[in-house]
Motif scaffolding. Structure first.
Motif: not given
Length: 219
Positions: A4-5, A10-13, A28-29, A39-43
């Motif tokens: 995914y790019r 927008k701050i999302m993953f 990216g990002g 990011a870290y909160s979602n591994g």
């Protein structure tokens, strides 16, 4: 599956379970504080070569150390008895991170720690979301490590040693502090023989997510 790019707007993953087999999830990002915390909160964590776009990773197997299960070998116990040992927290976060960079920069594998990473993680530290640990042996700076600290989870990033057992001392004594404060894990991201010898173990991403939820107090 596609990589995914993401952009800076927008701050999302994407769902980390959609990562490639090697763990690559997105490209990216930026490295702003809010994006790194998400990011870290979602591994998820950034890992990329200097000059390349930011790559975000979420390996399907994770390597962790439970603070209460840190392994202290017989030889390390003797080392502790023989020397005056201490650690300091956040003696100088920027210096410790840079020392980690310099130790890796001259190796065959190189380093992912670049100027942008140093600036970004210093901002995390300034916001109480990252910390460094420095070890001292007989009064001399011996080694250290740094990482992200969210809730009761510590995400280790890198270590350095300037003296024998410098990084081991930092990790062992940090583990005791984390255990005393109810931390559920030290995320080591990838397996190494060094960390395995100190009590590290592989777990599935589902097990990892459960620990993450517990440590961050997510339902």
């Amino acid at each position: 599956m596609p990589v995914y790019r993401i952009d800076n707007k927008k701050i999302m993953f994407p769902d980390p379970r959609l990562a490639e087999d090697d763990g690559l999830l997105a490209i990216g990002g930026d490295l702003c504080v809010d994006r790194l915390v998400l990011a870290y909160s979602n591994g998820i964590f950034p890992w990329y070569a200097d000059g390349d776009p930011i790559l975000w990773w979420a390996p399907k197997e994770r390597f962790i150390i439970c603070p209460s299960e840190i392994h202290v070998s017989h030889s390390m116990r003797k080392f502790f008895r023989k020397h005056e040992i201490s650690i300091r927290i956040n003696r100088d976060f920027a210096d410790t991170m840079h020392r980690c960079r310099m130790k890796r920069e001259n190796t065959e594998e190189g380093t992912w720690i670049n100027d942008d990473m140093e600036a970004a993680y210093k901002k995390l530290c300034d916001n109480g979301l990252a910390l460094s640990v420095e070890s001292f042996i007989d009064g001399q700076l011996a080694g250290g490590l740094y990482g992200v600290s969210l809730g009761r989870c510590f995400f280790g990033e890198s270590m350095f040693s300037d003296m024998e057992n410098g990084s081991k001392v930092a990790l062992i004594l940090l583990s005791k502090i984390l255990e005393d404060n109810g931390y559920v894990m030290i995320d080591c991201q990838f397996e190494t023989e060094h960390l395995k010898s100190m009590g590290g173990k592989k777990i599935s991403f589902e097990e990892y997510k459960a620990l993450l939820a517990e440590g961050l107090n997510h339902a």
